[in-house]
Design a protein around this motif. Structure first.
Motif, PDB file in Angstrom:
ATOM      1  N   ARG A 220     -15.786   8.415  25.338  1.00  0.00           N
ATOM      2  CA  ARG A 220     -15.209   8.600  24.002  1.00  0.00           C
ATOM      3  C   ARG A 220     -15.651   9.962  23.428  1.00  0.00           C
ATOM      4  NH1 ARG A 220     -15.424   3.758  20.015  1.00  0.00           N
ATOM      5  NH2 ARG A 220     -17.623   4.201  19.958  1.00  0.00           N
ATOM      6  N   LEU A 221     -15.832  10.018  22.114  1.00  0.00           N
ATOM      7  CA  LEU A 221     -16.175  11.295  21.493  1.00  0.00           C
ATOM      8  C   LEU A 221     -17.619  11.705  21.747  1.00  0.00           C
ATOM      9  CD1 LEU A 221     -14.609  11.580  17.958  1.00  0.00           C
ATOM     10  CD2 LEU A 221     -14.278  13.022  19.932  1.00  0.00           C
TER      11      LEU A 221
ATOM     12  N   PRO B 171     -22.056  -0.403   5.560  1.00  0.00           N
ATOM     13  CA  PRO B 171     -21.319   0.627   6.302  1.00  0.00           C
ATOM     14  C   PRO B 171     -20.437   1.471   5.379  1.00  0.00           C
ATOM     15  CG  PRO B 171     -21.135  -1.498   7.395  1.00  0.00           C
ATOM     16  CD  PRO B 171     -21.806  -1.743   6.093  1.00  0.00           C
ATOM     17  N   GLY B 172     -20.539   2.762   5.502  1.00  0.00           N
ATOM     18  CA  GLY B 172     -19.804   3.668   4.628  1.00  0.00           C
ATOM     19  C   GLY B 172     -18.392   3.910   5.107  1.00  0.00           C
ATOM     20  N   PRO B 173     -17.554   4.423   4.234  1.00  0.00           N
ATOM     21  CA  PRO B 173     -16.151   4.619   4.600  1.00  0.00           C
ATOM     22  C   PRO B 173     -15.920   5.794   5.553  1.00  0.00           C
ATOM     23  CG  PRO B 173     -16.565   5.415   2.377  1.00  0.00           C
ATOM     24  CD  PRO B 173     -17.827   4.765   2.842  1.00  0.00           C
ATOM     25  N   ASP B 174     -16.926   6.655   5.707  1.00  0.00           N
ATOM     26  CA  ASP B 174     -16.682   7.857   6.509  1.00  0.00           C
ATOM     27  C   ASP B 174     -17.354   7.806   7.873  1.00  0.00           C
ATOM     28  OD1 ASP B 174     -19.281   8.053   5.649  1.00  0.00           O
ATOM     29  OD2 ASP B 174     -19.233  10.239   5.472  1.00  0.00           O
ATOM     30  N   THR B 175     -17.821   6.614   8.279  1.00  0.00           N
ATOM     31  CA  THR B 175     -18.578   6.576   9.520  1.00  0.00           C
ATOM     32  C   THR B 175     -18.022   5.560  10.519  1.00  0.00           C
ATOM     33  OG1 THR B 175     -20.069   5.011   8.442  1.00  0.00           O
ATOM     34  CG2 THR B 175     -20.769   7.303   8.519  1.00  0.00           C
ATOM     35  N   VAL B 176     -18.145   5.905  11.779  1.00  0.00           N
ATOM     36  CA  VAL B 176     -17.658   5.050  12.859  1.00  0.00           C
ATOM     37  C   VAL B 176     -18.848   4.658  13.726  1.00  0.00           C
ATOM     38  CG1 VAL B 176     -16.134   4.926  14.861  1.00  0.00           C
ATOM     39  CG2 VAL B 176     -15.470   6.282  12.864  1.00  0.00           C
ATOM     40  N   SER B 177     -19.008   3.352  13.950  1.00  0.00           N
ATOM     41  CA  SER B 177     -20.132   2.876  14.761  1.00  0.00           C
ATOM     42  C   SER B 177     -20.024   3.405  16.174  1.00  0.00           C
ATOM     43  CB  SER B 177     -20.143   1.352  14.812  1.00  0.00           C
ATOM     44  OG  SER B 177     -20.265   0.824  13.520  1.00  0.00           O
TER      45      SER B 177
ATOM     46  N   THR C 216     -20.768   1.788  18.761  1.00  0.00           N
ATOM     47  CA  THR C 216     -20.573   0.781  19.797  1.00  0.00           C
ATOM     48  C   THR C 216     -19.754  -0.417  19.328  1.00  0.00           C
ATOM     49  OG1 THR C 216     -21.782  -0.133  21.677  1.00  0.00           O
ATOM     50  CG2 THR C 216     -22.597  -0.737  19.522  1.00  0.00           C
TER      51      THR C 216
ATOM     52  N   GLN D  82     -24.544  -0.052   9.279  1.00  0.00           N
ATOM     53  CA  GLN D  82     -24.564   1.388   9.021  1.00  0.00           C
ATOM     54  C   GLN D  82     -25.824   1.957   9.656  1.00  0.00           C
ATOM     55  OE1 GLN D  82     -22.421   3.308   7.262  1.00  0.00           O
ATOM     56  NE2 GLN D  82     -23.607   5.190   7.182  1.00  0.00           N
TER      57      GLN D  82
ATOM     58  N   MET E 158     -24.045   7.224  13.711  1.00  0.00           N
ATOM     59  CA  MET E 158     -22.603   7.042  13.652  1.00  0.00           C
ATOM     60  C   MET E 158     -21.845   8.365  13.724  1.00  0.00           C
ATOM     61  SD  MET E 158     -22.486   4.167  10.817  1.00  0.00           S
ATOM     62  CE  MET E 158     -21.887   2.609  11.389  1.00  0.00           C
ATOM     63  N   MET E 159     -20.589   8.231  14.070  1.00  0.00           N
ATOM     64  CA  MET E 159     -19.713   9.397  14.032  1.00  0.00           C
ATOM     65  C   MET E 159     -19.105   9.489  12.647  1.00  0.00           C
ATOM     66  SD  MET E 159     -17.925   8.979  17.720  1.00  0.00           S
ATOM     67  CE  MET E 159     -17.878   7.218  17.737  1.00  0.00           C
TER      68      MET E 159
ATOM     69  N   LYS F 268     -16.195  10.606   9.858  1.00  0.00           N
ATOM     70  CA  LYS F 268     -14.750  10.715   9.809  1.00  0.00           C
ATOM     71  C   LYS F 268     -14.406  11.036   8.367  1.00  0.00           C
ATOM     72  CE  LYS F 268     -10.657   7.826  10.375  1.00  0.00           C
ATOM     73  NZ  LYS F 268      -9.852   8.595  11.282  1.00  0.00           N
TER      74      LYS F 268
ATOM     75  N   ARG G 235     -13.163  16.194  16.161  1.00  0.00           N
ATOM     76  CA  ARG G 235     -13.496  16.561  14.799  1.00  0.00           C
ATOM     77  C   ARG G 235     -14.568  15.637  14.239  1.00  0.00           C
ATOM     78  NH1 ARG G 235      -7.777  14.100  13.009  1.00  0.00           N
ATOM     79  NH2 ARG G 235      -8.510  12.050  12.468  1.00  0.00           N
TER      80      ARG G 235
ATOM     81  N   ARG H 294     -12.770   0.898  11.295  1.00  0.00           N
ATOM     82  CA  ARG H 294     -13.519   1.817  12.133  1.00  0.00           C
ATOM     83  C   ARG H 294     -13.572   1.363  13.591  1.00  0.00           C
ATOM     84  NH1 ARG H 294     -11.998   4.508   9.046  1.00  0.00           N
ATOM     85  NH2 ARG H 294     -12.991   5.807   7.475  1.00  0.00           N
TER      86      ARG H 294
ATOM     87  N   ARG I 219     -16.192  -4.012   7.565  1.00  0.00           N
ATOM     88  CA  ARG I 219     -15.746  -2.870   6.755  1.00  0.00           C
ATOM     89  C   ARG I 219     -14.777  -3.281   5.653  1.00  0.00           C
ATOM     90  NH1 ARG I 219     -17.806   2.138   8.315  1.00  0.00           N
ATOM     91  NH2 ARG I 219     -18.828   1.863  10.302  1.00  0.00           N
TER      92      ARG I 219
END
Lengths: 665, 191
Positions: free
Chosen positions: A183-184, A245-251, A253, A259, A263-264, A266, A279, B57, B181
């Motif tokens: 992945r990223l 967990p915040g709205p701008d983050t991706v776990s 796994t 959170q 995290m990545m 976004k 990005r 997410r 989420r």
């Protein structure tokens, strides 16, 4: 779907030399070895002969999942890679390296608990695994591509939901810290298994599956997973007070509900859009070091300067800011190279400059110049000029370069044990007040790599300490920390600062080591498990708590309804201890691992610890080792496992084999 | 009045297509379907699970919760809600049944009320696997760009499966309950 609950039921065996593919039953290894690292270590014990090196066709490169992978168990996307590592020093030996992402669930859905790859292909290939089948496919057109392009190409061929593990040019060119990317930003990083894929000419593994993981008691399993998700909601065990967990983050796994700072992000798609089209990136720890630097690498600190008269200094790494930092990071990821190399190389190259060495083999050293790094990353990945030497790690580079002794010593300071980067050993990289670094030292000196990727639970107790250099919380009460450890270990003395109660502390270290091996076999996130220390969502909640105990039975509560096996926490921890001892036996048999070898890094601990100035003399070092071996059931003189211990762990056959070569106590 | 009603329903379906599929339905409903709208009055309206791609997410907890609850196995592919995770761009689009007011799948089913049924309590449009013959007419009739109806083999027989709003589960759809989420919500529709 096979007739097992939890496990997929089959392990895929691939030989790239002759192109043969076969399967074997997982039931041969479980529940005795649980999964993940446990199964891989058993396979290595049975099949990995002494003398096999990282790039030999006989090196079994194993991608393993566990019973939890692909299920509702929180953080169940974890997988682990095991093989002989080219980075391990002075001997290339068997070790492990975990990853997150979605490949482990996909492999389970495709019907496999793991993949064991032996042999080396003559031509570049990739492995295409789909619903119980596997094909070795031509990868001539993928060879040379970066990690992102490789994934994109394979997804275009095999479908968007295909999960891909791959290497970049660094792996192809056998950089010893080449990663396997996914992945990223997911990677199996430090052990350099990307280089093993490179040697096997295996560019990628692509996985697609449409099966499922059977659950013995779905209602109970769902309820247990919900309870555990609530238990870990504060995030990793360092998070005294967590955040939702915040709205701008991706776990990082699959099935991760919390959170955390790996995290990545976004948020602003334009801000980080660089290079290869990515990005988003992991926000913390290794990857943004180019952006933010690593202040805590500074050594010694003002706290202990007065009493420190040593010779080795490290320093904070240079922060290049988000724009340049992101670019350097993405270049590194695309090339498929561990981000840790920046910390090590930065500190060591700066030490070179400090000691009057301003160029290496004609290559000018400018560690504070981002251009220098942009250039060096490519040079390392393609093994050009000085990059060819640095691609073999610092300790090996120093064997090839004519340098003052202090720089050779500095290289060992950066890669203190087994060729791996300093990582929470209480010295070069991060503070660890006593007694925490006693725990981590026990793991470091006896493990096969930087063990803290599986032992964060031990080291993160420092965040629950009163404030000190670098960590600690102003909101916790130490009496409650002690009460927590007392609940788990029968005595709060195990967490008492200083050098008292070594027996109790080393026992706790051994227990946490067993938990780490269980964790790497099930598999779940190292940052969130085992839940010795809980985590709270507010200061009020923290204050109201009687102590900070989480739940050491959390994994068991999910394992039993998932598998339908009536195993207790004690049974599972025993399995973890079995895996640890089998790994020890493997290292004793294949690499002549012994007390002498474990003691080679003693000098590291003679330097004062950063936060409290504590250090070891030889007598105390040996006392700790004696006690740790005793807690482990290993012989004090040799460091070998004892027959009594191995038989108690149902490893009688292992004891017999060690006895036959005269390495059993 | 009747014409007005049809347009409203068409927009209704299209709006949910936007939410769940990311693209609008190109064509309108067929004549056959429009005729069936007349029958719709008699069918209870029903809430639906709504996926918010801005909050999602891609952890896939919804998928493994759904399949564990319905099938006793965790799997993205047995799940009645799918999250297509574009790993490299981090775009997460959800696909789940809209529980249309005018359920084309229901009308298309050759064993209506036996295979494709309407739950009397919740109004959920659900598939009774014992009766379903896996003919695929429900999925073909679905007005969404990609039908949130999938197929699997049960006891040697091909059957369709789709979101049933976890009918019979007191706490409502499990995916909504477990989404960390809050990217899934249950949206009531009445009237």
């Amino acid at each position: 779907m096979a007739n097992m609950n939890g496990w997929a039921g089959k392990i895929l065996r691939v030989d790239l030399t002759n192109g043969r593919v076969r399967t074997e039953d997982t039931a041969r290894y479980v529940p005795k070895y649980i999964g993940g690292k446990g199964i891989a270590t058993r396979i290595a014990w049975e099949e990995l002969k002494p003398g096999v090196k990282a790039y030999d066709p006989e090196n079994p490169l194993m991608f393993m999942t566990g019973p939890f992978a692909g299920t509702l168990a929180p953080t169940s996307g974890r997988g682990i890679v095991c093989a002989v590592s080219p980075r391990a020093y002075p001997l290339e030996w068997f070790t492990y390296s975990g990853t997150g992402g979605l490949w482990a669930p996909e492999l389970k859905y495709a019907g496999f608990d793991g993949v064991v790859i032996k042999g080396n292909s003559e031509k570049p290939v990739y492995l295409w695994i789909h619903d119980g089948k596997a094909e070795i496919r031509d990868a001539e057109k993928l060879w040379g591509l970066g990690a992102f392009s490789t994934q994109t190409r394979i997804k275009a061929e095999q479908g968007d939901q295909t999960q891909v593990l791959c290497i970049g040019p660094a792996g192809e060119n056998r950089v010893v810290y080449a990663t396997i990317q996914h992945r990223l930003s997911n990677a199996s990083g430090n052990a350099g298994f990307g280089a093993v894929m490179g040697a096997k000419k295996l560019k990628a593994i692509a996985i697609r599956g449409t099966g499922g993981v059977k659950v013995a008691d779905p209602d109970e399993f769902i309820s247990a997973c919900t309870e555990v998700a609530d238990l870990i909601k504060a995030g990793p065990t360092w998070a005294v007070i967590g955040t939702p967990p915040g709205p701008d983050t991706v776990s990082c796994t699959h099935a991760c509900p919390v959170q955390c700072c790996t995290m990545m992000r976004k948020d602003d798609p334009t801000k980080l859009e660089v290079g290869s089209g990515t990005r988003n990136m992991m926000k913390h720890c290794v990857d943004p070091m180019y952006s933010w630097g690593w202040e805590r690498t500074e050594y010694p600190t003002k706290y202990i300067k007065e009493q420190y008269t040593g010779d080795i200094f490290t320093r904070p790494t240079k922060a290049f800011g988000e724009e340049i930092g992101s670019e350097l990071q993405v270049i590194g990821e695309g090339l498929g190279m561990s981000g840790w190399n920046y910390v090590n190389n930065y500190c060591w190259i700066s030490a070179c400059v400090d000691n009057g060495i301003t160029e290496l083999n004609g290559h000018k050293l400018e560690p504070d110049n981002p251009e220098f790094w942009r250039d060096l990353l490519y040079k390392i990945a393609y093994r050009k000029g000085i990059g060819d030497i640095l691609a073999d790690s610092l300790v090996r580079a120093c064997e090839r370069l004519d340098l003052p002794d202090i720089l050779k010593k500095h290289a060992h300071w950066q890669e203190p044990m087994w060729g791996f980067a300093s990582h929470r050993l209480g010295r070069a990289a991060e503070s660890q007040p006593s007694p925490i670094w006693i725990y981590t030292m026990c793991h470091w000196i006896t493990d096969s790599r930087d063990p803290l990727q599986s032992h964060h639970q031990s080291s993160w107790a420092e965040y629950w300490f009163p404030p000190h250099h670098g960590a600690g919380s102003p909101d916790t009460e130490f009496s409650k920390v002690k009460a927590t450890f007392a609940r788990a270990f029968g005595t709060g003395e195990v967490i008492e600062p200083g050098f008292g109660h070594i027996k109790e502390k080393t026992r706790a270290a051994a227990y946490l080591g067993n938990r780490a091996n269980l964790k790497d076999s099930l598999l779940v996130c190292d940052w969130c498990f085992p839940r010795l220390l809980s985590g709270f969502m507010s200061k009020e909640e923290l204050k109201a708590a009687r102590d900070y105990y989480g739940d050491l039975d959390a994994e068991t509560k999910m394992f039993v309804p998932l598998t339908g096996l009536n195993m207790s926490t004690a049974d599972l921890v025993k399995a973890g201890e079995r895996v640890r001892n089998l790994d020890r036996a493997l290292h004793v048999r294949n690499y002549n691992r012994n007390r002498e070898m474990d003691s080679t890094a003693e000098w590291i601990f003679e330097y004062p610890e950063k936060s409290d100035g504590s250090k070891l003399d030889s007598a105390m070092f040996n006392k700790i080792v004696d006690n740790f071996y005793e807690a482990r059931g290993w012989d004090k003189k040799t460091g070998w496992p004892t027959r009594a211990k191995l038989e108690a762990l149902d490893l009688g056959d292992v004891a017999d084999e060690l006895a036959s070569i005269g390495r059993l106590a | 009045m009747s014409e007005q009603k049809k347009v409203t329903r068409r927009e209704f379906v299209r709006d949910f297509a936007v939410i769940t599929g990311g693209a609008a339905v190109g064509a309108g409903l067929s004549k056959e379907a429009l005729a069936e709208v007349q029958v719709v009055k008699e069918i209870a309206k029903c809430g639906m699970v709504v996926h918010d791609p801005d909050l999602c997410r891609g952890c896939k907890i919804c998928e493994v919760a759904c399949s564990a609850y319905h099938d006793g196995a965790c799997s993205s592919y047995l799940s009645r809600i799918h999250v297509a995770a574009n790993d490299l761009d981090l775009v997460f689009s959800g696909l789940v049944c809209s529980q249309c007011d005018s359920p084309s799948c229901y009308f298309a089913c050759p064993k209506k009320d036996q295979a494709l049924c309407i739950d009397k309590e919740t109004g959920a449009r659900y598939i009774n696997q014992d009766e379903c013959g896996g003919c695929g007419k429900c999925a073909a009739a679905c007005p969404l760009p990609e039908a949130p109806i999938w197929f699997k083999t049960v006891k040697g027989k091909e059957v369709a499966f789709k979101c049933d709003l976890c009918r019979g589960r007191a706490a409502g759809p499990i995916c909504v309950e477990l989404c960390p989420r809050k990217a899934l919500r249950f949206e009531e529709r009445r009237g």
